[in-house]
Scaffold this motif. Structure first.
Motif, PDB file in Angstrom:
ATOM      1  N   ALA A 332      -0.114 -38.540  13.952  1.00 27.85           N
ATOM      2  CA  ALA A 332      -1.059 -38.775  12.859  1.00 27.85           C
ATOM      3  C   ALA A 332      -0.837 -37.752  11.763  1.00 27.85           C
ATOM      4  O   ALA A 332      -0.869 -38.072  10.572  1.00 27.85           O
ATOM      5  CB  ALA A 332      -2.484 -38.686  13.385  1.00 27.85           C
ATOM      6  N   SER A 333      -0.582 -36.507  12.174  1.00 29.94           N
ATOM      7  CA  SER A 333      -0.342 -35.464  11.191  1.00 29.94           C
ATOM      8  C   SER A 333       0.902 -35.775  10.372  1.00 29.94           C
ATOM      9  O   SER A 333       0.920 -35.679   9.151  1.00 29.94           O
ATOM     10  CB  SER A 333      -0.193 -34.137  11.912  1.00 29.94           C
ATOM     11  N   MET A 334       1.961 -36.192  11.062  1.00 23.57           N
ATOM     12  CA  MET A 334       3.212 -36.526  10.364  1.00 23.57           C
ATOM     13  C   MET A 334       2.996 -37.723   9.452  1.00 23.57           C
ATOM     14  O   MET A 334       3.530 -37.781   8.346  1.00 23.57           O
ATOM     15  CB  MET A 334       4.282 -36.840  11.413  1.00 23.57           C
ATOM     16  N   PHE A 335       2.186 -38.669   9.909  1.00 20.05           N
ATOM     17  CA  PHE A 335       1.853 -39.845   9.104  1.00 20.05           C
ATOM     18  C   PHE A 335       1.208 -39.387   7.797  1.00 20.05           C
ATOM     19  O   PHE A 335       1.573 -39.840   6.706  1.00 20.05           O
ATOM     20  CB  PHE A 335       0.891 -40.714   9.921  1.00 20.05           C
ATOM     21  N   HIS A 336       0.288 -38.429   7.910  1.00 20.55           N
ATOM     22  CA  HIS A 336      -0.376 -37.947   6.705  1.00 20.55           C
ATOM     23  C   HIS A 336       0.597 -37.160   5.828  1.00 20.55           C
ATOM     24  O   HIS A 336       0.494 -37.202   4.602  1.00 20.55           O
ATOM     25  CB  HIS A 336      -1.587 -37.095   7.079  1.00 20.55           C
ATOM     26  N   VAL A 337       1.528 -36.431   6.465  1.00 19.81           N
ATOM     27  CA  VAL A 337       2.557 -35.745   5.674  1.00 19.81           C
ATOM     28  C   VAL A 337       3.289 -36.761   4.811  1.00 19.81           C
ATOM     29  O   VAL A 337       3.515 -36.550   3.609  1.00 19.81           O
ATOM     30  CB  VAL A 337       3.559 -34.998   6.592  1.00 19.81           C
ATOM     31  N   ILE A 338       3.659 -37.882   5.421  1.00 16.00           N
ATOM     32  CA  ILE A 338       4.458 -38.879   4.696  1.00 16.00           C
ATOM     33  C   ILE A 338       3.636 -39.497   3.563  1.00 16.00           C
ATOM     34  O   ILE A 338       4.056 -39.512   2.401  1.00 16.00           O
ATOM     35  CB  ILE A 338       4.943 -39.983   5.669  1.00 16.00           C
ATOM     36  N   THR A 339       2.435 -39.990   3.907  1.00  8.40           N
ATOM     37  CA  THR A 339       1.658 -40.668   2.859  1.00  8.40           C
ATOM     38  C   THR A 339       1.241 -39.663   1.787  1.00  8.40           C
ATOM     39  O   THR A 339       1.262 -39.966   0.596  1.00  8.40           O
ATOM     40  CB  THR A 339       0.403 -41.334   3.454  1.00  8.40           C
ATOM     41  N   HIS A 340       0.919 -38.437   2.215  1.00  6.43           N
ATOM     42  CA  HIS A 340       0.535 -37.415   1.249  1.00  6.43           C
ATOM     43  C   HIS A 340       1.692 -37.106   0.311  1.00  6.43           C
ATOM     44  O   HIS A 340       1.502 -36.915  -0.892  1.00  6.43           O
ATOM     45  CB  HIS A 340       0.082 -36.152   1.988  1.00  6.43           C
ATOM     46  N   ALA A 341       2.909 -37.087   0.855  1.00  7.68           N
ATOM     47  CA  ALA A 341       4.074 -36.846  -0.007  1.00  7.68           C
ATOM     48  C   ALA A 341       4.134 -37.900  -1.100  1.00  7.68           C
ATOM     49  O   ALA A 341       4.414 -37.595  -2.259  1.00  7.68           O
ATOM     50  CB  ALA A 341       5.356 -36.864   0.818  1.00  7.68           C
ATOM     51  N   PHE A 342       3.836 -39.145  -0.744  1.00  3.21           N
ATOM     52  CA  PHE A 342       3.890 -40.203  -1.762  1.00  3.21           C
ATOM     53  C   PHE A 342       2.792 -40.021  -2.800  1.00  3.21           C
ATOM     54  O   PHE A 342       3.050 -39.922  -3.996  1.00  3.21           O
ATOM     55  CB  PHE A 342       3.734 -41.584  -1.104  1.00  3.21           C
ATOM     56  N   PHE A 343       1.543 -39.973  -2.315  1.00  6.70           N
ATOM     57  CA  PHE A 343       0.483 -40.032  -3.336  1.00  6.70           C
ATOM     58  C   PHE A 343       0.282 -38.712  -4.039  1.00  6.70           C
ATOM     59  O   PHE A 343      -0.073 -38.688  -5.214  1.00  6.70           O
ATOM     60  CB  PHE A 343      -0.820 -40.651  -2.813  1.00  6.70           C
ATOM     61  N   LYS A 344       0.546 -37.585  -3.366  1.00  6.27           N
ATOM     62  CA  LYS A 344       0.348 -36.337  -4.079  1.00  6.27           C
ATOM     63  C   LYS A 344       1.475 -36.097  -5.085  1.00  6.27           C
ATOM     64  O   LYS A 344       1.229 -35.603  -6.184  1.00  6.27           O
ATOM     65  CB  LYS A 344       0.231 -35.164  -3.099  1.00  6.27           C
ATOM     66  N   ALA A 345       2.712 -36.472  -4.712  1.00  8.15           N
ATOM     67  CA  ALA A 345       3.789 -36.398  -5.696  1.00  8.15           C
ATOM     68  C   ALA A 345       3.450 -37.278  -6.883  1.00  8.15           C
ATOM     69  O   ALA A 345       3.608 -36.889  -8.044  1.00  8.15           O
ATOM     70  CB  ALA A 345       5.109 -36.826  -5.069  1.00  8.15           C
ATOM     71  N   LEU A 346       2.946 -38.474  -6.581  1.00 10.47           N
ATOM     72  CA  LEU A 346       2.556 -39.394  -7.649  1.00 10.47           C
ATOM     73  C   LEU A 346       1.494 -38.765  -8.548  1.00 10.47           C
ATOM     74  O   LEU A 346       1.601 -38.800  -9.775  1.00 10.47           O
ATOM     75  CB  LEU A 346       2.030 -40.683  -7.017  1.00 10.47           C
TER      76      LEU A 346
END
Lengths: 639, 111
Positions: A332-346
């Motif tokens: 779950a943590s890694m999942f959030h790393v991935i999605t966070h990378a997308f939306f926070k970079a955005l």
């Protein structure tokens, strides 16, 4: 997948760094952008190839030995790369998001005189980051760890003619050193305990020979976690990250949101065997994560700098990731790393686009009504806000909800904290969105005249990231929503050793589907309500945060000033150390100078005496010579 | 000790006399160097000391029938000649410039 192609993944950015770095400023800007970006895009292509080859060949992790590196006594540290589920996921994020940010930077940094330098640093950063995730032992991870810290320092202080930016860079560097001390101690303890730093060896020994709760393992994991606290900006080592916003915006997106700051998460997931053996460490990880998530979110509520809001949001989201780690929800943590990378970079890139349009204005109090002038930025930023707030069906909903579900299983108090943080997240993000893009324009006439949508090189990455933020969540749709959670399945072989070491912790205590629906409903409702509250406050009532000159009431002032943590650190650490170093400095000045001056005085004195014998008179010289000869003869012949 | 073949003339005078003579000459030379102020006379005194040394070398050489000391004497004479040539040239130049060869006056040998 041949090993030589794998080696190229980190080497291409290194080559880009060397070309742009040595060639700066003689290489024309067009070529710099192409070289720097191509290096990253090529390594992204190679990463995708590696990923496909890995999956088609049956997901078997393998190690690529490059050369023997350090051999001292019984300790042998090879330089080798490890390819497994975790490193591949990180590779994809780093090179994928990295490519988009490079393309964006071509547009964003176009007018900067340090264009070539910027691309060289970015490429160097990617090299170290790739080394960090590819290495097959803790020492290579540490090289990457320090390397990304260096690049972060260089890029925060990129505009190094501004003293406060340099101070921010120094702060980041020094705070990270505090964490790195913990990491180093952890590595040394690992060497002392296992006689090796290779992941495979350490983990199999740990799983085979140690009980759950072994004090040595707890020590190691605590040390490693201190390192993670520094790099991933957790309480109490988080204050550098908001200051790191002094760097150019693409840097904030790449380093301080999407990749480097997640290195701590990566490290904990990588060491999941050790952490699974140390439940008391996990408790601490969870508590610190939860505290950070809530604390940073509350600071974010009242910030007025568009990038600072996002920075505190990053700290807060990292807190969520650690919270998940604390309850052993590694996937779950890694999942959030991935999605966070997308939306926070955005979000950062969107903020960059706004800043670009506003001629370097970052205060949201001077913005407003930008949605008509910057339609693409607005829509993509809206998607980012939607995703981070955890409102379905965008990426943030799935990952955050999974974290909250796991937290709920383990610890109800932590779950409440998580939901509170989520309410705040939704509020400050929509506040940011509404203040920036809705209402009427509040800036100067000149800025209004200058407003324009960013060039294609900037908007295209925004659009791609918006699509990823929208669809990224579907790699981990939970069972309750009739998904199969591909990400968790893909990552599950990573925990095989941990499961054999601590089977009790991995027992399936899954929530019933109705409970899961309830949790989802609560967090979605909370996010929606605070989004609506933000809408009422900032769009319907048109409220604008008061200027700094206005007095604030008690609690508001404390939060606005970030709980005075910076001032506290300044008083507790910085000032005493400065005083001490001043004392030591003057002590050195006085004593050392006295000794040196005594010697020079002595030499001077002797010289003055001896100078008197140098009369220049031939007669005296001859006399001295004769006396000398007589003395020598007397001594040699008669004594 | 190899067989010694000393010429009769030399044998008439004992070695001690040569020693005393050369010591006297040497001491006279030293006193000359130390006491006189004229550079040319100092020069002459140095020559006297050199010759005292030469005399001693010759005397020992003859008494021991060893010619190698005589070779030294030739070297010393050659070097002394060269030295005198250079030294006199310097003194002449000094005299031309200062009209003086008094070493009390020539006190410029400072570093």
């Amino acid at each position: 997948m041949s090993a030589s192609l794998l080696i190229l993944i980190p080497l291409l950015p290194l080559a880009g760094f060397l070309i742009n770095g040595i060639g700066f400023p003689n290489i024309p800007k067009g070529a710099v952008g192409i070289i720097g970006t191509l290096a990253v895009v090529a390594s992204f292509a190679l990463s995708v190839m590696t990923f496909n080859a890995f999956v088609t060949s049956g997901s078997q992790p393998f190690i690529v030995p490059l050369f023997d590196w350090i051999t001292v006594g019984d300790l042998n540290i090879p330089f080798s790369f490890q390819v497994d589920q975790l490193s591949l996921l990180m590779l994809m994020i780093i090179t994928g998001v990295g490519s988009l940010i490079h393309i964006y930077s071509i547009g964003y940094m176009h007018h900067d005189s340090g264009f070539g330098k910027f691309f060289a640093y970015l490429n160097l950063f990617l090299f170290f980051m790739l080394l960090l995730v590819l290495g097959s032992n803790y020492v290579i991870m540490f090289i990457g760890w320090e390397g990304v810290g260096l690049c972060s320092y260089l890029l925060i202080g990129f505009w190094n003619k501004n003293t406060s930016y340099n101070n921010a860079a120094r702060k980041a560097f020094i705070m990270n050193r505090v964490g790195d001390l913990g990491f180093l101690l952890g590595i040394f303890t690992i060497i002392a305990t296992f006689g090796s730093v290779e992941y495979s060896e350490v983990f199999s020994k740990a799983a085979a020979g140690f009980q759950v709760g072994d004090p040595v393992i707890i020590t190691i994991t605590l040390f490693l976690f201190v390192g993670a606290m520094g790099k991933s900006a957790q309480i109490p080592l988080y204050t550098w990250l908001p200051d790191a916003m002094a760097g150019p915006t693409p840097v904030s997106a790449l380093i301080h949101a999407a990749t480097m700051v997640t290195a701590g998460i990566y490290m904990v997931i990588r060491s999941n065997v050790l952490y699974s053996l140390a439940p008391s460490t996990l408790e601490i990880v969870g508590i610190i994560g939860g505290a950070t998530a809530l604390f940073a979110a509350s600071i974010g509520l009242l910030q007025n700098d568009i990038k600072k809001v996002l920075a505190y949001s990053t700290v807060s989201q990292l807190g969520y990731m650690f919270m998940a780690l604390g309850v052993m929800a590694y996937s779950a943590s890694m999942f959030h790393v991935i999605t966070h990378a997308f939306f926070k970079a955005l979000l950062f890139l969107g903020a960059g686009s706004v800043i670009h349009a506003m001629s370097d204005e970052q205060d949201i109090r001077s913005m407003g009504g930008l949605r008509k002038k910057l339609p693409v930025t607005f829509i993509t930023f809206f998607f980012g806000t939607w995703a981070i707030s955890g409102i379905p069906p965008l990426a943030g909903f799935f990952s955050k909800d999974e974290i909250l579900a796991h937290v709920f299983e383990h610890n109800k108090i932590l779950w409440v904290i998580g939901v509170l943080g989520s309410i705040m997240t939704s509020f400050y993000m929509f506040r940011l969105l509404f203040l920036t893009f809705f209402g009427t324009f509040r800036g100067t006439h000149e800025q209004e005249h200058h407003l324009h949508e960013s060039p294609a090189s900037m908007t295209i990455p925004l659009i791609i990231l918006a699509i990823l933020s929208a669809l990224g969540g579907f790699i981990g749709v939970p069972e309750a929503l009739h998904g199969s959670h591909q990400l968790a399945q893909f990552m599950s072989p990573l925990y095989d050793l941990a499961k054999t070491a601590n089977p009790a912790a991995f027992e399936h205590t899954s929530l019933s589907h109705s409970e899961e629906y309830m949790l989802m409903a609560i967090s979605v409702a909370a996010a929606l309500i605070s989004a609506i509250a933000a809408y009422v406050m900032y769009v319907q009532k048109g409220a604008v945060p008061a200027p700094d000159s206005e007095e604030k009431s008690g609690l508001q002032r404390v939060v606005y000033n970030k709980y005075y943590v910076d001032e506290l650190y300044d008083a507790v650490f910085v000032k005493p150390i400065k005083t001490l170093s001043n004392i030591l400095y003057s002590f050195g000045e006085i004593t050392i100078d006295l000794i040196i001056e005594a010697f020079t005085g002595l030499v001077n004195l002797i010289a003055k005496l001896l100078r008197k014998t140098q009369t220049g008179s031939t007669g005296e010289y001859v006399f001295a010579m004769v006396i000398g000869i007589v003395l020598i003869l007397f001594w040699k012949l008669l004594l | 000790m190899p067989e010694v073949n000393i010429p009769a003339v030399i044998q008439n005078i004992p070695l001690q006399s040569y020693l005393i003579l050369s010591t006297l000459l040497f001491v006279i030379g030293i006193i000359g160097v130390l006491t006189r102020r004229n550079a040319i006379i100092i020069f002459m005194s140095i020559e006297l000391m050199l010759n005292a040394a030469n005399l001693l070398l010759i005397a020992f050489s003859s008494y021991r029938s060893d010619p190698s000391a005589q070779v030294f004497v030739f070297f010393i004479m050659a070097v002394a000649a060269a030295e005198v040539a250079v030294g006199l040239a310097i003194i002449v130049m000094i005299y031309r410039n200062t009209r003086n060869t008094d070493i009390g006056f020539l006190n410029k040998l400072k570093w």
